[in-house]
Design an enzyme around this catalytic site. Sequence first.
Site, PDB file in Angstrom:
ATOM      1  N   LEU A 166      53.196  43.680  28.021  1.00  0.00           N
ATOM      2  CA  LEU A 166      53.851  42.750  27.294  1.00  0.00           C
ATOM      3  C   LEU A 166      55.116  43.342  26.631  1.00  0.00           C
ATOM      4  CD1 LEU A 166      50.958  40.916  24.989  1.00  0.00           C
ATOM      5  CD2 LEU A 166      52.287  39.956  27.119  1.00  0.00           C
ATOM      6  N   HIS A 213      54.879  37.084  36.462  1.00  0.00           N
ATOM      7  CA  HIS A 213      55.003  36.445  35.446  1.00  0.00           C
ATOM      8  C   HIS A 213      54.100  34.909  35.902  1.00  0.00           C
ATOM      9  CE1 HIS A 213      56.360  34.438  31.781  1.00  0.00           C
ATOM     10  NE2 HIS A 213      56.474  33.458  32.514  1.00  0.00           N
ATOM     11  N   ASN A 224      57.466  43.023  38.227  1.00  0.00           N
ATOM     12  CA  ASN A 224      56.647  42.452  37.240  1.00  0.00           C
ATOM     13  C   ASN A 224      56.003  41.132  38.085  1.00  0.00           C
ATOM     14  OD1 ASN A 224      55.479  41.785  34.709  1.00  0.00           O
ATOM     15  ND2 ASN A 224      57.096  40.264  34.457  1.00  0.00           N
ATOM     16  N   GLU A 237      47.335  34.855  41.919  1.00  0.00           N
ATOM     17  CA  GLU A 237      48.079  36.155  41.428  1.00  0.00           C
ATOM     18  C   GLU A 237      47.248  37.369  41.989  1.00  0.00           C
ATOM     19  OE1 GLU A 237      50.279  35.765  37.286  1.00  0.00           O
ATOM     20  OE2 GLU A 237      48.326  36.078  37.075  1.00  0.00           O
ATOM     21  N   LEU A 241      58.702  45.093  26.626  1.00  0.00           N
ATOM     22  CA  LEU A 241      60.408  45.557  27.234  1.00  0.00           C
ATOM     23  C   LEU A 241      60.230  46.834  27.904  1.00  0.00           C
ATOM     24  CD1 LEU A 241      62.626  43.373  27.951  1.00  0.00           C
ATOM     25  CD2 LEU A 241      63.920  44.830  26.036  1.00  0.00           C
TER      26      LEU A 241
HETATM   27  C1  GRF Z   1      48.998  37.508  34.151  1.00  0.00           C
HETATM   28  O1  GRF Z   1      49.032  36.231  34.417  1.00  0.00           O
HETATM   29  C2  GRF Z   1      50.486  37.925  34.695  1.00  0.00           C
HETATM   30  O2  GRF Z   1      51.163  37.027  35.259  1.00  0.00           O
HETATM   31  C3  GRF Z   1      51.007  38.258  33.222  1.00  0.00           C
HETATM   32  O3  GRF Z   1      49.872  38.607  32.490  1.00  0.00           O
HETATM   33  C4  GRF Z   1      48.589  38.025  32.961  1.00  0.00           C
HETATM   34  C5  GRF Z   1      47.887  39.342  33.178  1.00  0.00           C
HETATM   35  O4  GRF Z   1      46.680  39.211  32.891  1.00  0.00           O
HETATM   36  N1  GRF Z   1      52.041  38.993  33.134  1.00  0.00           N
HETATM   37  P1  GRF Z   1      45.763  40.569  33.490  1.00  0.00           P
HETATM   38  O5  GRF Z   1      45.932  41.501  32.399  1.00  0.00           O
HETATM   39  O6  GRF Z   1      46.363  41.067  34.340  1.00  0.00           O
HETATM   40  O7  GRF Z   1      44.287  39.845  33.555  1.00  0.00           O
END
Ligand code: GRF
Length: 192
Positions: A84, A103, A101, A173, A86
């Site tokens: 989270l 998102h 990254n 993801e 920068l």
């Molecule tokens: C994911 O949805 C990712 O896209 C975002 O943060 C979330 C991460 O969750 N950047 P986790 O900590 O990997 O479970």
Amino acid sequence: MNRIAIFASGKGSNAEALCTHFSNHPDYKIELILCDRLDAGVYDVARNFKVPVISITRGFNDGKYLTAVLKENKIDFVLLAGYLRLVPSEVIAAYENKILNIHPALLPDFGGKGMYGEKVHAAVIAADKSETGFTIHIVNAVYDEGKIIFQEKIKVPQGISASDLQMLVNKEEHRLYPAIAEKYFDSVNQKS
Ligand code: GRF
């Protein structure tokens, strides 16, 4: 062997998918996890996969320190997985085009500072979008603005809650981030 570091802040489900994918991989290894919070689930992931963790609750803003940590550990690539903060400019300069990254939305929509977790999915539902997804991009000095290398579209089921949509996107993801990252790193290595 290419050495990878993961930066994470949260539950670490993407970190877990990455550690699983790169376990016993002939070319890539997750060598280190850096975490800026003390209560993050990613510590359990690190323990399960026997990956060393460095807590950067104080150092997350110190670009010189972070770059030194990465260099000391001979890190070649960095993957942000639910991170989270920068990334300081010194780190970006030292790892130009080598930091990715993920998102949980189709950038450039629903990105930027403060857009993370369930908030992203609630905003997608509030905007009445029929499609969402996730984006994998190269990290630069601005939140969620580096060059996009991959997007996956996902249909938003009618009437779904933000937390269920988050789960749906998360699942995709986990399925794709590791393989896309690997393919991208291969292409970087081929160029150098
Ligand atoms: C994911 O949805 C990712 O896209 C975002 O943060 C979330 C991460 O969750 N950047 P986790 O900590 O990997 O479970």
